[in-house]
Design an enzyme around this catalytic site. Structure first.
Site, PDB file in Angstrom:
ATOM      1  N   LEU A  64       0.860  -1.184   0.000  1.00 45.07           N
ATOM      2  CA  LEU A  64       0.000   0.000   0.000  1.00 45.07           C
ATOM      3  C   LEU A  64       0.894   1.230   0.000  1.00 45.07           C
ATOM      4  O   LEU A  64       1.901   1.269   0.712  1.00 45.07           O
ATOM      5  CB  LEU A  64      -0.906   0.019   1.237  1.00 45.07           C
ATOM      6  CG  LEU A  64      -2.275  -0.651   1.141  1.00 45.07           C
ATOM      7  CD1 LEU A  64      -2.977  -0.580   2.492  1.00 45.07           C
ATOM      8  CD2 LEU A  64      -3.142   0.003   0.069  1.00 45.07           C
ATOM      9  N   ASP A  65       0.525   2.253  -0.763  1.00 47.74           N
ATOM     10  CA  ASP A  65       1.285   3.492  -0.768  1.00 47.74           C
ATOM     11  C   ASP A  65       1.288   4.120   0.625  1.00 47.74           C
ATOM     12  O   ASP A  65       0.355   3.917   1.413  1.00 47.74           O
ATOM     13  CB  ASP A  65       0.676   4.484  -1.760  1.00 47.74           C
ATOM     14  CG  ASP A  65       0.951   4.109  -3.206  1.00 47.74           C
ATOM     15  OD1 ASP A  65       1.901   3.349  -3.450  1.00 47.74           O
ATOM     16  OD2 ASP A  65       0.214   4.591  -4.085  1.00 47.74           O
ATOM     17  N   PRO A  66       2.302   4.911   0.953  1.00 48.19           N
ATOM     18  CA  PRO A  66       2.383   5.543   2.276  1.00 48.19           C
ATOM     19  C   PRO A  66       1.155   6.372   2.645  1.00 48.19           C
ATOM     20  O   PRO A  66       0.733   6.370   3.804  1.00 48.19           O
ATOM     21  CB  PRO A  66       3.633   6.432   2.167  1.00 48.19           C
ATOM     22  CG  PRO A  66       4.479   5.754   1.147  1.00 48.19           C
ATOM     23  CD  PRO A  66       3.512   5.184   0.143  1.00 48.19           C
TER      24      PRO A  66
END
Length: 283
Positions: A64-66
Site C-alpha cells: 500500500l502506498d504511504p
C-alpha cells in the site's frame, strides 16, 4: 486456507510458532503515512520476541502506498508462502479524487505542478465518465510507484532523481510500464463542488508515521472532489486511475485520499490496528 487468521476477537497467541503449522495471517488497517515496510518492521520485531525465533519469516501480500490506509495482509511463518496467492485476489478501494490540478506523484506527496480548468466538472460529468473505465484495459503505472526496476522500487528511484534535480522525463522510458488490469465496479459515493477537505496528517498516526513522507494541503484551493468506490484486479494503480479520469474529463486530477476497503475476502472492518497486533504479540 488453514493458516490462523487474527481478527477483532483475537486476544492471545501461543508462544510456540509450531502451534501454527500453516502460519498466521493478520489483516492490518495500515496507518496513514506508514510505508508497508514500516508495518512489517514493527510486527516482525514483536513477533520475533513473542515466539523467540530470530529467523521468523514475516511479510505482506500487496504493498500500500504511504498515503493510503486500509487492509494490508501480514503473513507470519509458513503463511508467507500464501502471500502471492493472497496478493492475486481482487481489491476494493475508496478513493478521494480532486479535479483541476495534478501532482508529479498523482497524490498529496508532491506539490501541485499544474492547474487546469475545472468549472465544467459536475457530479453528472464524473458519474457519466465512470462506465468508460469498466472492464479490461492497459494501464500505465505511475512513475512514483511501488513497481521494482532492477531491484529498486520505482518510487524510491523517482524520489532520488527528484532530489538530485534531474527531470523525471529522463528516466521515464526506463521506468514506465503498462499492465493489463480489470476494473469491475465503479460507484461515486460523494461529490463536492468546492472541497475543503484537508490532508489527514494525523489520521492513523500510531507514533511510527514516517517523517520522510511529505503531505501537501491543497484544501484552500476549493477544487471539486469526488469520492469513488472501485473494485479491481491486482496491480491496479488507483493514482493512475485518478490521472486517467481527469484526462477523460478534460482536466487534471490527483488522489487526496485512499483506503483499501477489501483485499480478497478480508475487509477493513475486520482488520486490526498495529497497536492491537502489538498488544497481542506482547501479551
Amino acid at each position: 486456507m488453514d493458516a490462523l487468521v487474527l481478527g477483532p476477537g483475537s486476544a492471545s497467541l501461543s508462544r510456540n510458532i509450531e502451534d501454527y503449522p500453516e502460519g498466521i495471517i493478520i489483516p492490518i488497517d495500515k496507518p496513514y503515512r506508514w510505508t508497508s515496510a514500516d508495518v512489517i518492521r514493527k510486527v516482525k520485531y514483536a513477533a520475533i520476541r513473542h515466539f523467540g525465533k530470530k529467523n521468523l519469516k514475516v511479510g505482506h501480500a500487496g504493498t500500500l502506498d504511504p498515503l493510503a490506509t486500509g487492509v494490508l495482509l501480514v503473513c507470519i511463518g509458513k503463511a508467507t508462502k500464501l502471500a502471492e496467492t493472497l496478493q492475486s485476489h481482487d481489491k476494493e478501494y475508496i478513493a478521494g479524487v480532486t479535479f483541476g490540478a495534478t501532482t508529479p506523484s498523482y497524490d498529496l506527496e508532491k506539490e501541485i505542478d499544474r492547474l487546469f480548468p475545472h468549472e465544467h466538472i459536475t457530479a453528472d460529468s464524473v458519474a457519466d465518465a465512470l462506465p468508460g473505465f469498466i472492464g479490461e484495459q492497459d494501464q500505465i503505472a505511475p512513475l512514483f510507484s511501488a513497481k521494482s526496476v532492477d531491484g529498486v522500487r520505482a518510487y524510491e528511484l523517482a524520489r532520488k532523481l527528484h532530489k538530485e534535480g534531474k527531470t523525471l522525463d529522463e528516466a521515464a522510458q526506463e521506468l514506465i510500464r503498462t499492465a493489463r488490469i480489470s476494473i469491475t465496479e465503479l460507484e461515486m459515493l460523494q461529490f463536492d463542488t468546492e472541497s475543503s477537505v484537508k490532508a489527514a496528517v494525523g489520521e492513523g498516526n500510531e507514533t511510527s508515521a514516517s517523517s520522510r513522507i511529505n503531505v501537501t494541503d491543497n484544501s484552500a484551493l476549493g477544487l471539486p472532489r469526488a469520492v469513488i468506490r472501485m473494485a479491481c484486479s491486482k496491480g491496479t494503480y488507483v493514482r493512475a486511475f485518478a490521472r486517467d479520469l481527469g484526462e477523460a474529463l478534460g482536466t487534471g486530477a490527483h488522489l487526496d485520499s485512499l483506503k483499501r476497503s477489501r483485499s480478497g475476502e478480508f475487509r477493513v472492518e475486520d482488520a486490526l490496528t498495529v497497536g492491537k497486533v502489538i498488544e497481542i504479540l506482547t501479551a
